[in-house]
Design an enzyme around this catalytic site. Structure first.
Site, mmCIF file in Angstrom:
data_model
loop_
_atom_site.group_PDB
_atom_site.id
_atom_site.type_symbol
_atom_site.label_atom_id
_atom_site.label_comp_id
_atom_site.label_asym_id
_atom_site.label_seq_id
_atom_site.Cartn_x
_atom_site.Cartn_y
_atom_site.Cartn_z
ATOM 1 N N LYS A 1 0.917 -1.250 -0.113
ATOM 2 C CA LYS A 1 -0.063 -0.051 -0.072
ATOM 3 C C LYS A 1 0.918 1.463 -0.081
ATOM 4 O O LYS A 1 0.315 2.441 -0.497
ATOM 5 C CB LYS A 1 -1.018 -0.028 1.088
ATOM 6 C CG LYS A 1 -1.964 -1.263 1.094
ATOM 7 C CD LYS A 1 -2.746 -1.475 0.114
ATOM 8 C CE LYS A 1 -3.590 -2.680 0.244
ATOM 9 N NZ LYS A 1 -4.039 -3.322 -1.055
ATOM 10 N N ARG B 1 -8.006 -7.567 -8.615
ATOM 11 C CA ARG B 1 -8.588 -8.712 -8.883
ATOM 12 C C ARG B 1 -10.096 -8.347 -9.163
ATOM 13 O O ARG B 1 -10.454 -7.249 -8.952
ATOM 14 C CB ARG B 1 -8.579 -9.390 -7.515
ATOM 15 C CG ARG B 1 -9.065 -8.460 -6.346
ATOM 16 C CD ARG B 1 -9.596 -9.367 -4.954
ATOM 17 N NE ARG B 1 -9.413 -8.492 -3.784
ATOM 18 C CZ ARG B 1 -10.530 -7.695 -3.607
ATOM 19 N NH1 ARG B 1 -11.505 -7.811 -4.235
ATOM 20 N NH2 ARG B 1 -10.410 -7.000 -2.538
ATOM 21 N N HIS C 1 -15.233 -2.095 8.835
ATOM 22 C CA HIS C 1 -14.498 -1.489 7.675
ATOM 23 C C HIS C 1 -14.467 -2.485 6.500
ATOM 24 O O HIS C 1 -13.919 -2.436 5.596
ATOM 25 C CB HIS C 1 -12.928 -1.517 7.963
ATOM 26 C CG HIS C 1 -12.657 -0.688 9.146
ATOM 27 N ND1 HIS C 1 -12.873 0.676 9.239
ATOM 28 C CD2 HIS C 1 -12.041 -1.153 10.338
ATOM 29 C CE1 HIS C 1 -12.315 1.374 10.444
ATOM 30 N NE2 HIS C 1 -11.991 0.219 11.007
#
Lengths: 179, 502
Positions: free
Chosen positions: B116, B292, B235
């Site tokens: 990330k 994906r 989340h």
């Protein structure tokens, strides 16, 4: 026969009379119309676990219902649609007997924290003898790859911790006992 | 085109991909763990092979075993689905090295976007706006507190290798930092095998809006509009819709171009999603790229008319995109509710056996599921039972159809979040399209209980059952499954008729 029924938090007194092969059902002396009553038995056997239930469909005062009834030792579990309610039923004769024996419908809960789901204990945040307040974190349980903090449901002193970190637990297994 | 594809996944996504294969006349190969012997994805595939014991680490994550099965079954390509190995660049690389085709992006792109922090850096370079935060992994509490004070509380701790909300914590003050860091690190370690953590500014009431892109191996890039996924708990997304009620055509084009810049920065091909956080002033910030097929891909399929799984397979086989940006028109409105085995009040996962299962149907309803009656929802895997998707001419139409579908959906034996969805869909703020990732914290209250009529109906059913149970000796026996029915069908029939003609 008069039955006392508890559905969730609601209480009903329902009268059921068997009259020449048909049922007569009344709530507070008012007849309830039941039509198209159909029962199917359901059963699954997977690994060594066996489950049976009754699936009933009927019209109550011309409104359709589909209910699945599962019986265990003390209560019925009723699925209406995809929602679950716990029901307790006792006929008046049995109720009177139970009263003499000092047992009543929906007796108080023990002060024990039980596992709300199966999983693995990954952390214990309290010690025996410690005072905790309602809402304090007690244990961390990992299930479905998520960590879940189990919190105290009431304030009190920890009497016993029945599990260790790293231990796998079953649903409803007692974890922490309060004094 | 491929003749045979191995699907390295389970559950609803494996079933979804088997269907894509069947639509294309391609044979499908399923893999299954010992816990999934009877699963839907095993029954529907052309071939199925055991891949190991129930824990995912010994089955659905066993790269070498999966590649071996692919080779033995003579599959030419592997589709990873989502979750498990879908964003594991080693898996993608090893598949290519074994002479097979990975149905997804190049492994270099997975690696870059999977980190990330590297992704953030690349976005800054490409001119895509990012949320303020750290450029390097943080070492300890002191450093974390220092950074948090610089960018201002609240902050979000995130796993560098993260995704799906795992290893993520909101920190509101110095005091919370230590325990949050510890929790996030251990969760990140167990979920991704990587405990590097970084910090981002926590936006107060952002929307989560993502852009679906698709690209072939010949340098053609197209964006397929946005999905709004602001309704989240823990989340994790639970309700998604396309298009977003907040996005107009100008904003869609801007975000689409940003998403394509992002995809080009990592030389991407195949289907991918660029997630953005959008603040109250509709400024958008790059959050991460998912390399994906997404769980929520069906809503994009419904509003664009494309089949993303089929497109993925065509791209992997080397075909050029059969459409251009100008061919893409968003039509109607689609909504998805993720049906999870979980408590609708505290969102804790639930387990158990499914007793009865009946899917909704009718106009505008699509169900992607992988379950069946008698199936055990175990603690080994993700508790997603199905994706319930509706399509309508506009947003309110899609919502009406979703309410109807939720009411028709019967799942018993395992607690699900169906009532949760019903409650959200009725909320005035939801109906107005006033969404944010804090919607549940701000507005959600537990589902309504049973109505008086419903409770009474259950009371009556319980009484009748109790009566029959106690009087079974004299007439017939109840509650003993099929044995009873076979033994006394006539008596049962007679009793039922008596009940009906009461």
């Amino acid at each position: 026969m008069i039955y006392k029924v508890k559905v969730g938090e609601k209480n009903y007194k329902i009268e059921l009379i068997m009259e020449s092969n048909s049922f007569n059902i009344k709530l507070n002396n008012k007849a309830i119309k039941i039509d198209n009553y159909q029962i199917r038995a359901g059963r699954h056997e997977i690994s060594s676990t066996e489950r049976t239930w009754q699936f009933v469909t009927f019209l109550k005062d011309n409104q359709p219902y589909e209910i699945e009834l599962l019986k265990d030792d003390t209560a019925y579990y009723c699925w209406l649609g995809s929602r679950l309610a716990q029901c307790e039923v006792v006929d008046e004769k049995t109720a009177r007997y139970a009263k003499i024996m000092g047992d009543s419908i929906g007796s108080g809960k023990a002060r024990v924290l039980s596992a709300p789901m199966p999983g693995m204990v990954v952390g214990i945040e309290v010690n025996v003898g410690q005072n905790v307040k309602k809402g304090d974190g007690l244990l961390i349980v990992e299930a479905m790859k998520m960590e879940n903090e189990l919190k105290a449901t009431h304030s009190g002193t920890i009497k016993e911790i029945k599990v260790k970190a790293g231990q796998s637990i079953e649903k409803n297994q007692p974890l922490v006992v309060f004094e | 085109m491929f003749k045979k594809i191995l699907i390295a996944n389970r559950g609803e996504i494996a079933v979804r991909l088997i269907r894509a294969c069947k639509d294309m006349g391609i044979k499908s190969v399923s893999i299954y763990s010992d816990a999934d012997q009877y699963a839907q994805h095993v029954r529907l595939a052309d071939e199925a092979y055991n891949v190991g014991p129930p824990p995912a680490s010994q089955s659905y994550l066993d790269i070498d075993e999966i590649i071996q099965i692919a080779k033995n079954s003579k599959a030419e390509a592997v589709h990873p689905g989502y979750g498990f190995l879908a964003e594991n660049h080693n898996f993608a690389r090893k598949i290519e090295e074994a002479g097979l085709v990975f149905i997804g992006p190049p492994h270099e792109a997975i690696e870059m976007m999977g980190d990330k922090m590297a992704a953030r850096k690349a976005m800054v370079k490409s001119g895509v706006p990012v949320v303020p935060g750290t450029e390097k992994p943080i070492d300890d509490e002191i450093e974390a507190i220092d950074i948090a004070n610089k960018i201002g509380f609240p902050v979000l701790i995130k796993a560098a290798a993260g995704g799906g909300g795992k290893g993520m914590r909101i920190v509101k003050s110095n005091g919370e930092m230590k325990s949050s860091l510890r929790g996030a690190r251990s969760e990140a370690k167990s979920a991704f095998g990587d405990d590097r953590i970084y910090i981002e500014k926590y936006l107060e009431s952002p929307r989560h809006i993502e852009i679906q892109i698709i690209a072939d191996k010949h340098g053609n890039y197209v964006y397929l509009g946005e999905r709004e996924c602001s309704i989240q708990r823990r989340h994790q997304k639970v309700i998604e819709e396309a298009p977003s009620p907040a996005v107009d055509s100008t904003m869609r084009e801007q975000m689409g171009q940003a998403a394509i810049a992002c995809a080009k920065a990592c030389k991407y091909f195949n289907a991918g999603t660029i997630e953005f956080l959008v603040d109250a002033d509709l400024r958008y910030y790059f959050l991460e790229m998912n390399t994906r097929l997404q769980v929520e891909h069906p809503i994009t399929e419904l509003v664009t008319g494309l089949d993303l799984a089929v497109e993925q397979i065509k791209i992997a086989a080397g075909e050029k995109l059969s459409f251009k940006q100008d061919d893409i028109h968003i039509k109607g409105h689609a909504m998805e509710c993720r049906i999870y085995a979980e408590d609708p009040i505290d969102f804790l996962p639930a387990t158990g056996f499914i007793h009865r299962y009946r899917e909704p149907a009718g106009p505008g309803v699509r169900v992607d599921s992988g379950v069946y009656e008698g199936m055990e929802i175990s603690m080994y895997y993700d508790p997603l039972i199905a994706k319930l998707v509706t399509y309508g001419k506009n947003r309110l139409d899609a919502i009406s159809k979703m309410k109807r579908a939720l009411d028709e959906y019967i799942i018993t034996g395992v607690i699900t979040n169906i009532t949760f969805h019903r409650k959200i869909l009725e909320h005035p703020a939801f109906l107005k399209g006033e969404l944010s990732t804090h919607f549940i914290d701000e507005y959600y209250s537990e589902p309504d209980g049973f109505s008086e009529d419903e409770s009474l109906a259950m009371a009556v059913a319980t009484v009748i059952n109790d009566y029959m149970d106690k009087n079974k000796a004299s007439s017939f026996k109840m509650g003993n499954g099929y044995k009873t029915r076979r033994g006394s069908t006539w008596k049962m029939k007679g009793r039922l008729q008596a009940l009906r003609s009461r």
